[in-house]
Design a protein around this motif. Sequence first.
Motif, PDB file in Angstrom:
ATOM      1  N   VAL A  26       4.420   5.932  -1.603  1.00  0.00           N
ATOM      2  CA  VAL A  26       4.853   4.586  -1.975  1.00  0.00           C
ATOM      3  C   VAL A  26       4.027   3.547  -1.239  1.00  0.00           C
ATOM      4  CG1 VAL A  26       6.732   2.916  -1.804  1.00  0.00           C
ATOM      5  CG2 VAL A  26       7.195   5.201  -2.666  1.00  0.00           C
ATOM      6  N   GLU A  30       1.596   0.877  -2.971  1.00  0.00           N
ATOM      7  CA  GLU A  30       1.795  -0.559  -2.760  1.00  0.00           C
ATOM      8  C   GLU A  30       0.493  -1.230  -2.367  1.00  0.00           C
ATOM      9  OE1 GLU A  30       6.468  -0.929  -1.286  1.00  0.00           O
ATOM     10  OE2 GLU A  30       4.882  -0.459   0.166  1.00  0.00           O
ATOM     11  N   ARG A  56       6.352   1.363  -9.637  1.00  0.00           N
ATOM     12  CA  ARG A  56       7.773   1.181  -9.938  1.00  0.00           C
ATOM     13  C   ARG A  56       8.471   2.496 -10.262  1.00  0.00           C
ATOM     14  NH1 ARG A  56       5.114  -3.072  -9.941  1.00  0.00           N
ATOM     15  NH2 ARG A  56       6.024  -5.171  -9.767  1.00  0.00           N
ATOM     16  N   TYR A  59       9.244   3.871  -6.951  1.00  0.00           N
ATOM     17  CA  TYR A  59      10.425   3.200  -6.398  1.00  0.00           C
ATOM     18  C   TYR A  59      11.703   3.842  -6.931  1.00  0.00           C
ATOM     19  CZ  TYR A  59       7.767  -0.783  -4.477  1.00  0.00           C
ATOM     20  OH  TYR A  59       6.930  -1.581  -3.745  1.00  0.00           O
ATOM     21  N   GLN A  64      14.905   3.170  -4.884  1.00  0.00           N
ATOM     22  CA  GLN A  64      14.693   1.750  -4.610  1.00  0.00           C
ATOM     23  C   GLN A  64      14.681   0.998  -5.944  1.00  0.00           C
ATOM     24  OE1 GLN A  64      11.037   2.762  -2.207  1.00  0.00           O
ATOM     25  NE2 GLN A  64      11.859   1.173  -0.827  1.00  0.00           N
TER      26      GLN A  64
END
Length: 255
Positions: A26, A30, A56, A59, A64
């Motif tokens: 992640v 990012e 995404r 996530y 998340q």
Amino acid sequence: VKVNTPDSLRISPGAKLWEEELNKLVSLMEAEASASGVTGSGTLSRDELRKQVALRMLYLVNDQAELAMQPIPGLQAADQEFWISLFWGLSSYLNENGLDPTERSTKTIEQLRSATHYLQMASNLQLRNVSFCSKINGFGNYEQFISDEFAPGQPVLIYCDIRNFQSESSDDGFYITKLRSSLEIYEGGQDGRMVERSPFPATEDRCRSVRSDYYHSYRIDLPQNLSVGQHLLKLTVYDELSGKSATEYLRFTVQ
């Protein structure tokens, strides 16, 4: 048999290797998505979009959900709403916080329908199930002729499903759809002589809910001067709100 495990893959008591690696992935994604950004034209390239979508999805896997539904910079409004609705639907389906399976499925399908609606706005107008009919009762409910063989002057009905049209909300709480059509008849085929053209004025549909399916029906009397042989009917539908159009053809024989 002794298997040598690298130090980087050894799991300490109570640790979950896949969660640790997911957090690392992640963070890497990012940084990658942040570095790419939007192009100088203010739009997002397909490669940049893939990175934003992949982030995404990570996530979601990492529980998340709020971050998964963040707007993607550089997208048009309809595309933006599509991705938000899609990830919201996936998040609802993965949610186990007190939701029974039926309620979870209900919330998921609501968002997926919303995602489909926004995707339709960016899609081509489509005409489906265009048919000569003897009777039309409603959406998807019509009776076709046994064969498309007609006599000059014979009255016929034409059925057509319409997809990916645009609807706009009005101040009085309705959703408005505006479609107009034209029918053309050619001798032999599209390269043949046009025998007749019948334009139809725009029809305005008002509905309390956003329509996902729609149909048109037409009644015409075939021209009296049609010669014996093969003919082609050309149906064109114009969506006045989006500016899109679509065309389909029906072959028939005059006896």
